[in-house]
Design a protein around this motif. Sequence first.
Motif, PDB file in Angstrom:
ATOM      1  N   ASP A  80      -6.012  -3.152   8.717  1.00 29.21           N
ATOM      2  CA  ASP A  80      -4.591  -2.812   8.737  1.00 29.21           C
ATOM      3  C   ASP A  80      -4.472  -1.367   8.259  1.00 29.21           C
ATOM      4  OD1 ASP A  80      -3.908  -5.270   9.618  1.00 29.21           O
ATOM      5  OD2 ASP A  80      -3.173  -6.017   7.703  1.00 29.21           O
ATOM      6  N   LEU A  81      -4.076  -0.473   9.154  1.00 33.96           N
ATOM      7  CA  LEU A  81      -4.076   0.958   8.879  1.00 33.96           C
ATOM      8  C   LEU A  81      -2.675   1.422   8.521  1.00 33.96           C
ATOM      9  CD1 LEU A  81      -6.327   2.080  11.872  1.00 33.96           C
ATOM     10  CD2 LEU A  81      -7.031   1.390   9.566  1.00 33.96           C
ATOM     11  N   GLY A  82      -2.565   2.182   7.454  1.00 32.92           N
ATOM     12  CA  GLY A  82      -1.246   2.633   7.044  1.00 32.92           C
ATOM     13  C   GLY A  82      -1.285   3.573   5.864  1.00 32.92           C
ATOM     14  N   ASP A  83      -0.218   3.539   5.082  1.00 38.41           N
ATOM     15  CA  ASP A  83      -0.081   4.392   3.899  1.00 38.41           C
ATOM     16  C   ASP A  83       0.433   3.556   2.741  1.00 38.41           C
ATOM     17  OD1 ASP A  83      -0.716   6.893   5.145  1.00 38.41           O
ATOM     18  OD2 ASP A  83       1.292   6.925   6.004  1.00 38.41           O
ATOM     19  N   VAL A  84       0.023   3.934   1.547  1.00 40.51           N
ATOM     20  CA  VAL A  84       0.698   3.470   0.342  1.00 40.51           C
ATOM     21  C   VAL A  84       1.586   4.623  -0.117  1.00 40.51           C
ATOM     22  CG1 VAL A  84       0.450   2.685  -2.029  1.00 40.51           C
ATOM     23  CG2 VAL A  84      -1.165   1.916  -0.294  1.00 40.51           C
ATOM     24  N   VAL A  85       2.886   4.375  -0.159  1.00 40.84           N
ATOM     25  CA  VAL A  85       3.858   5.415  -0.498  1.00 40.84           C
ATOM     26  C   VAL A  85       4.396   5.127  -1.890  1.00 40.84           C
ATOM     27  CG1 VAL A  85       5.966   6.592   0.182  1.00 40.84           C
ATOM     28  CG2 VAL A  85       4.499   5.553   1.924  1.00 40.84           C
ATOM     29  N   HIS A  86       4.248   6.090  -2.767  1.00 43.29           N
ATOM     30  CA  HIS A  86       4.862   6.028  -4.098  1.00 43.29           C
ATOM     31  C   HIS A  86       6.085   6.937  -4.045  1.00 43.29           C
ATOM     32  CE1 HIS A  86       1.407   3.812  -5.533  1.00 43.29           C
ATOM     33  NE2 HIS A  86       0.641   4.694  -4.923  1.00 43.29           N
TER      34      HIS A  86
END
Length: 942
Positions: free
Chosen positions: A230-236
């Motif tokens: 599962d490709l994506g971003d962790v956004v803080h």
Amino acid sequence: MIRSPERPLRPPAGRARARRVRRAADVARAAGLAALALACATCAPPAQNGSVVVSSGAAERLGMLCRWGHGDAEQGALCGRGDEGAARPARVRRITGPADALSGPLAAGRPGDHVLENDEIAVVVDQLGPGTGLAEGGGHVIDAADARARRDELGQIVARVGAPARQAIYSELATGVGEDGVAWIEVRGRELAGGALSVTTRYTLGPRDRAIVITTSLQNDGDRPVEALDLGDVVHWGAAEHVAPGDAPGLRSEREAPYLAGIGTGVAYALAPADGATIRARSGAGFSDVTFARQAALPPGGRAAYRRVLAIAPRGDSLAAATELFFLTGGAPGGIALELVDARGAPLPPIAGKATLTPLAEGGAAPAAGALDLWLRTGKGEPLAVEAPPGLYLVGFEGGGRRALGSARIRIRAGEVAPARLALSGAGQLDIQLQERGASPPAEEEDLFIPLTPAKVSLFDVATGKAVSPPRLTLTGELQLSLPPGRFRVVASRGPEYALAEATVDVTDGTRSRLDLTLERVVDTSGYIACDLRQHTAQSADAGVDTTARIVSNAVEGVECAVTSEHNLALAADLRRDIAALRLEAQLRMLPGVELTSGRSGAGIGSLGVFPLGSEAAAPREGALRWVDETAGEILREVRALPGERVVQVSRHHGGGSPLHAPGAPQSAPDQGPGLLAQIVGDGAGADAVEVWTGREAAARDRALEELWALLRASRPVTPTATSDTHGLLGAEAGYPRTYIAVANDDPGRLDVADLVAGLRRRRDVVITNGPFVTMRLGDTRQGGVASARRASRGGPLSLSIRVERAPWVDARELHVLVGGVAAGAPIPLTGARTTPAGALLDEIAIPVVLGGGSRQGTKAHVDRTKVHAGGAGGDRRPGPSAPGTISIAEDTFVVAIVRGRRPLEPVLTGNPDEILPFAMTAPLWIDADGDGRSLGRAAAP
């Protein structure tokens, strides 16, 4: 599909655009808005603090409303200058000093990092090496801002190649600018923990764009397939509140959406897939785990890539974010000019407040399905005008102590300004003065003493029951509020130890009223100090609360001790000077700590909190414990090697998940012991405490308790804790829940930190709660201790004494007694029939206990063979407040008392009622049933 900013965006061409320009100019003049177009490029730059003016778009974007600094209204062409002048190329450069970096509460850029910018936006990508926040290396977006304001409110964006802990460590960085003026930064590296994936991420910005394109590509360099990626971003999100279309601000769930937005005070961000598809996001306090491509599979040598857009709007409102994305998809915005008048129709000057644009379905009968309320903040003295996507809207407004007497329905068309007129109510003034009963100065300071009265004040419209505004916080007990005419319920609180101070007051137009309220502490927590053992400030990438606001948020909720546990930072925030500056040193102690996150996939257990720390480190990462690719056990050994004594707390994952296991780690059945965690707790060198309750996640708490029982049955004694893990303010209040820790001196101003540490590590006498206060003892042994059958045989019959005390506004209906994690009979009803002299409601329960012989049992045998009997001599009487049954215990075990309420903690907390139900629990009381001096890993007192 979103237009790729890799190629400069071109203005609409031909006569149609010219007609839109002329028509917009005519409409602007007719509405009296020509002066809002920033008549010349030499004008002073507009305020960028969330204020709104009509100019808000790049010159080539619109045929009417144009970006800051362009336009020539006197010549009748609002965007003439922008059409003629060529845009400067985008740039990329390294930060060499403070002047090159961005400002703001979350700005993390430092010398050596790279700035990617044009005349519209600026983005900072950090240098290679140690990362910030939860990034385990550099090469990620850490700051983003409007190019003129240069004020960052974003935490960070970290590319994720699989599960959230699976990220890349970049080892190469290159930059450049193409002939077309497009600038880029490219980083290359490999998957963390020596995986088979090589990873490249490229950040691209064109000359006129208000968005960067982020492209991440992967290649499988191994000889085996890599599947289920599962490709994506962790956004803080940092200081920006995250929203999605159709949801209220502050996402706390998993959902699909066309985009996510982060709304700050002076800037807004929007993250969307570049192909126009929807994204799946799991969000919690301050973060979103975003997936752009699901279940990707890479054979040996296989490649995959995903692209997304980060748009940056120059205002802090969700309308700005929606408009930016609307333009990127090829849309042409229009505009709205809002005129405010009083009830008689007389014009009003600009007012600080909030306007709302609610999209309507065609026909205008109801809001469109899944519509997002589009709101904007307006600055006093600024015109109330803004661009917006075309459509049918309801317009509302509230601010400056006034509210709209109705709503306006408008249709916004591309290239045109739609005027809207709203009549507002009058305004009155309410002065609130709070005092605390019994607050008195030291005798030697009486003449100079000005008492502080920290409090949270909530206001509700009596007619509707709805909150008038977010709660107001005060340290001095004084508030001056502008309110529209009406009847209001005013509620002052200071945490669960205090009774509410409330009254109903009428506010009339043009008058000033005064309300005096008195707060009174009613719950007796003598011998315990109220602590919140995991909090975050703006020093964490996923929190946007500055230190002053964090201190005040604790004081008004009655928190007496708090731990600042910033993510993976050696920067131990010592806030004693800040507390002294607010004159709160006698009421609050803040301890510096750190939250370390193990990065090895499947080998860690999530996060470890470590406190207290010293303040020797002066910058992030310098002197920090190693955590990149470390197991929890390795981190623990480093912690225990440090000089002095400190608490290590196992913290649960954001937004769900067990506190006792890492993602992907095998879960154990309750009767099989906790496996992984049992290896690192309970032996004196491992973790001391396990966080079983985090914030408002009640369902996750109940699951975590089952795992805690398994841990205790496995002879791994540990202290259960509860924390708010707050990253914000409203909806994530400090101290809900909290951990009361038994200490020798419970005066916050004289807190012995070593005694607090000993209380968590060895005495283990704690209460975790969001409201009720419950304590328990067996004979002369309190919760956290070990009651021995050998001592009991010398002292006669034993009684389990449980005391439940709470403020009148806190509900408590049932007492559950668990032995070995198993209910000992039916719940015991609580009535609160007694009232203490201070005014608290009180229940005192006494349950006879019989300890029998037998040898100490192993984990599984103990669970299967524990003898727990509830009832009287006949064996059929259920426990109750007047005649509880006898509990017979034949083998070593533990006892826990749990209190539950059925009425939410309103009005002090608001939100999902199921998440704010009262709950409290004692620490375990270990039972040495066979009299050998030990019970499940705990030694009895001599």
